[in-house]
Design a protein around this motif. Sequence first.
Motif, PDB file in Angstrom:
ATOM      1  N   ARG A  14      -4.954   9.409  -0.081  1.00  0.00           N
ATOM      2  CA  ARG A  14      -5.176   8.355   0.828  1.00  0.00           C
ATOM      3  C   ARG A  14      -4.338   7.132   0.630  1.00  0.00           C
ATOM      4  O   ARG A  14      -3.761   7.047  -0.655  1.00  0.00           O
ATOM      5  CB  ARG A  14      -6.716   7.934   0.848  1.00  0.00           C
ATOM      6  CG  ARG A  14      -7.098   7.450  -0.558  1.00  0.00           C
ATOM      7  CD  ARG A  14      -8.782   6.943  -0.363  1.00  0.00           C
ATOM      8  NE  ARG A  14      -9.393   6.462  -1.653  1.00  0.00           N
ATOM      9  CZ  ARG A  14      -9.265   5.369  -1.735  1.00  0.00           C
ATOM     10  NH1 ARG A  14      -9.091   4.159  -0.471  1.00  0.00           N
ATOM     11  NH2 ARG A  14      -9.724   4.709  -2.880  1.00  0.00           N
ATOM     12  N   LEU A  15      -4.380   6.301   1.538  1.00  0.00           N
ATOM     13  CA  LEU A  15      -3.541   4.917   1.279  1.00  0.00           C
ATOM     14  C   LEU A  15      -4.203   4.181   0.333  1.00  0.00           C
ATOM     15  O   LEU A  15      -5.338   3.595   0.593  1.00  0.00           O
ATOM     16  CB  LEU A  15      -3.262   4.277   2.294  1.00  0.00           C
ATOM     17  CG  LEU A  15      -2.145   3.169   2.772  1.00  0.00           C
ATOM     18  CD1 LEU A  15      -0.902   4.127   2.537  1.00  0.00           C
ATOM     19  CD2 LEU A  15      -2.358   2.611   4.223  1.00  0.00           C
ATOM     20  N   VAL A  16      -3.680   3.732  -0.984  1.00  0.00           N
ATOM     21  CA  VAL A  16      -4.134   2.762  -1.848  1.00  0.00           C
ATOM     22  C   VAL A  16      -3.321   1.630  -1.998  1.00  0.00           C
ATOM     23  O   VAL A  16      -1.971   1.842  -1.649  1.00  0.00           O
ATOM     24  CB  VAL A  16      -4.298   3.569  -3.244  1.00  0.00           C
ATOM     25  CG1 VAL A  16      -5.336   4.619  -3.048  1.00  0.00           C
ATOM     26  CG2 VAL A  16      -3.265   4.197  -3.980  1.00  0.00           C
ATOM     27  N   ALA A  17      -3.815   0.418  -2.674  1.00  0.00           N
ATOM     28  CA  ALA A  17      -3.058  -0.755  -2.763  1.00  0.00           C
ATOM     29  C   ALA A  17      -2.460  -0.396  -4.190  1.00  0.00           C
ATOM     30  O   ALA A  17      -2.749   0.141  -5.202  1.00  0.00           O
ATOM     31  CB  ALA A  17      -4.034  -2.134  -2.737  1.00  0.00           C
ATOM     32  N   PHE A  20       0.993  -1.168  -0.059  1.00  0.00           N
ATOM     33  CA  PHE A  20      -0.195  -0.004   0.124  1.00  0.00           C
ATOM     34  C   PHE A  20       1.008   1.087  -0.064  1.00  0.00           C
ATOM     35  O   PHE A  20       1.866   1.347   0.724  1.00  0.00           O
ATOM     36  CB  PHE A  20      -1.077   0.192   1.293  1.00  0.00           C
ATOM     37  CG  PHE A  20      -1.886  -0.866   1.321  1.00  0.00           C
ATOM     38  CD1 PHE A  20      -3.230  -0.913   0.797  1.00  0.00           C
ATOM     39  CD2 PHE A  20      -1.656  -2.240   1.826  1.00  0.00           C
ATOM     40  CE1 PHE A  20      -4.269  -1.912   0.794  1.00  0.00           C
ATOM     41  CE2 PHE A  20      -2.599  -3.450   1.929  1.00  0.00           C
ATOM     42  CZ  PHE A  20      -3.862  -3.138   1.287  1.00  0.00           C
ATOM     43  N   VAL A  21       0.758   2.007  -0.774  1.00  0.00           N
ATOM     44  CA  VAL A  21       1.250   3.598  -0.874  1.00  0.00           C
ATOM     45  C   VAL A  21       0.295   4.712  -0.718  1.00  0.00           C
ATOM     46  O   VAL A  21      -0.911   4.472  -1.095  1.00  0.00           O
ATOM     47  CB  VAL A  21       2.193   3.713  -2.016  1.00  0.00           C
ATOM     48  CG1 VAL A  21       3.299   2.578  -2.070  1.00  0.00           C
ATOM     49  CG2 VAL A  21       1.299   3.540  -3.222  1.00  0.00           C
ATOM     50  N   PHE A  22       0.788   5.824  -0.457  1.00  0.00           N
ATOM     51  CA  PHE A  22      -0.020   6.808  -0.220  1.00  0.00           C
ATOM     52  C   PHE A  22      -0.178   7.753  -1.647  1.00  0.00           C
ATOM     53  O   PHE A  22       0.789   7.850  -2.351  1.00  0.00           O
ATOM     54  CB  PHE A  22       0.586   7.929   0.975  1.00  0.00           C
ATOM     55  CG  PHE A  22      -0.320   8.872   1.257  1.00  0.00           C
ATOM     56  CD1 PHE A  22      -1.463   8.955   1.986  1.00  0.00           C
ATOM     57  CD2 PHE A  22      -0.476  10.292   0.518  1.00  0.00           C
ATOM     58  CE1 PHE A  22      -2.478   9.794   2.385  1.00  0.00           C
ATOM     59  CE2 PHE A  22      -1.303  11.456   0.932  1.00  0.00           C
ATOM     60  CZ  PHE A  22      -2.129  11.194   1.937  1.00  0.00           C
ATOM     61  N   ASP A  23      -1.369   7.919  -1.933  1.00  0.00           N
ATOM     62  CA  ASP A  23      -1.816   8.460  -3.153  1.00  0.00           C
ATOM     63  C   ASP A  23      -1.673  10.146  -3.261  1.00  0.00           C
ATOM     64  O   ASP A  23      -2.611  10.595  -2.534  1.00  0.00           O
ATOM     65  CB  ASP A  23      -3.112   8.198  -3.702  1.00  0.00           C
ATOM     66  CG  ASP A  23      -3.471   8.777  -5.112  1.00  0.00           C
ATOM     67  OD1 ASP A  23      -2.488   9.189  -6.030  1.00  0.00           O
ATOM     68  OD2 ASP A  23      -4.675   8.527  -5.637  1.00  0.00           O
ATOM     69  N   HIS A  24      -0.588  10.573  -3.804  1.00  0.00           N
ATOM     70  CA  HIS A  24      -0.372  12.348  -3.629  1.00  0.00           C
ATOM     71  C   HIS A  24      -1.055  12.927  -4.661  1.00  0.00           C
ATOM     72  O   HIS A  24      -1.249  14.205  -4.644  1.00  0.00           O
ATOM     73  CB  HIS A  24       0.806  12.513  -3.567  1.00  0.00           C
ATOM     74  CG  HIS A  24       1.476  11.933  -2.307  1.00  0.00           C
ATOM     75  ND1 HIS A  24       1.855  12.806  -1.118  1.00  0.00           N
ATOM     76  CD2 HIS A  24       2.563  10.936  -2.076  1.00  0.00           C
ATOM     77  CE1 HIS A  24       2.443  12.222  -0.170  1.00  0.00           C
ATOM     78  NE2 HIS A  24       2.861  11.095  -0.695  1.00  0.00           N
TER      79      HIS A  24
END
Length: 486
Positions: A456-459, A439-443
């Motif tokens: 938010r945090l996305v797969a 999971f990484v944060f979508d900027h």
Amino acid sequence: MSTLAERLAAMRQAQQPGTVPSPRHDVAEPTPNEAPVAGKRRATPAPAEPEARGRGGRAGGADEDRLNEVRGAVHAELLNTLGPRLYEADLDQDELDQELRTILADVLGAQERPLSASDRLRVTQEIRDDIIGYGPIEPFLNDVDVSEVMVNGPDSIFVERKGRLTAVQARFADEAHLRRTIDKIVSRVGRRVDESSPMVDARLPDGSRVNAVVPPLAVDGSILTIRKFAADPYTSEDLIRFGSFTRTARDFLDACVRGRLNVVVSGSTGAGKTTTLNVLSSFIPGDERIVTIEDAAELQLHQDHVVRLESRPSNIEGRGAVSIRDLVKNSLRMRPDRIIVGEVRDASALDMLQAMNTGHDGSICTVHSNGPRDTLSRVETMVLMAGMDLPIRAIREQVASAVDLIVHQSRFRDGSRRITHITEVERMEGEVITLQDIFVFDHSQGYDSDGRVLGRLVATGLRPKLLDKLRESNVHVDPMIFATVG
């Protein structure tokens, strides 16, 4: 004793209509660009503001001097009456309140002029804050919106409220007043701070983290930093509501903890690592024996079988220190199911890796770093601090074998704390440890008009290999949670 002329002048001043002294002469007016701070304690204006002092005239200055005199007399008498008991952690507040009222009545009875009801209440509250609390910072410690209190000398106090730093008008009377408050905090947990040991880590009874630095290291006066912990610890639902992570990420981390994976929580100072560590610890089943190891006991676990260990600095003779590394070594003899280290910052990293590699699966710790890759570099460096002449490849093999998951957290400019990476530590490929972001944060969503982050945090869409480990522990995760949302 004042002269008769002075007493007559004071009586005439008191008898003039409309000249009743205001109980708020001591409150500095906020500037046009500064909003009043909620819950703020009344504070004496700094001496460098003669205009503010002059607005009250001679009567206002005399009233303030008289209040200071009464406050000092009551404080001294209370110290003489209760003595060393004031530093006891279990001091009876009801008994103190009764003692305070009795002494205040005696001191006021000896005064030629009685105090007004508002001034009497103010003196009582300020002395009570000093004796049973922590002086002028007591209101901010009780303010649920304040997350950190920073004292930069007796005349400068800042607080962090909702992620923003704000200067407040409260202040200590002088350096000696600030040092008494620091001594009260550290003495209750068996620590000391003086010229020979001018830095100290301590904690408040509720677990709030305390750091103090005194002269000669602190050039402009003693420095006190208190990171508050909520009386009721944050839960995973709270973190979801704050946007720290998503419900999907929460379910995955829950499965990883129950499946006894070794987790490292990384991030910068103030990123919220300890809060996340608390939440991850709440996923541990209640029938396991947990040993926590910290510099200052902050973790708030609710399981039944928790053993808490706290490191100890050396005494005044330079002896008796017990380090985190000593406690990690000792914990291996305590039959732990889980070992939780509040922060790995030195050679204890080697012992923590050894514990993870010798059957103590499910251990959790925190590390300061800038990202998942930097976390591994930091661990390597700390292992080298142990003085063992180990080749880098051997250290990396230990790390790759021990650590299963890195949870990295960051503090954004709007003051919010978010998990930005949940990363799997896979294996060694040549001389490099391979990592895989789950999971990484979508900027990409940017910020709103008020500067608040919208991402938010996305797969990432990658299926982690650690699912096989979880299956061996009878923990099953739906692979669809790793699918990207179109």
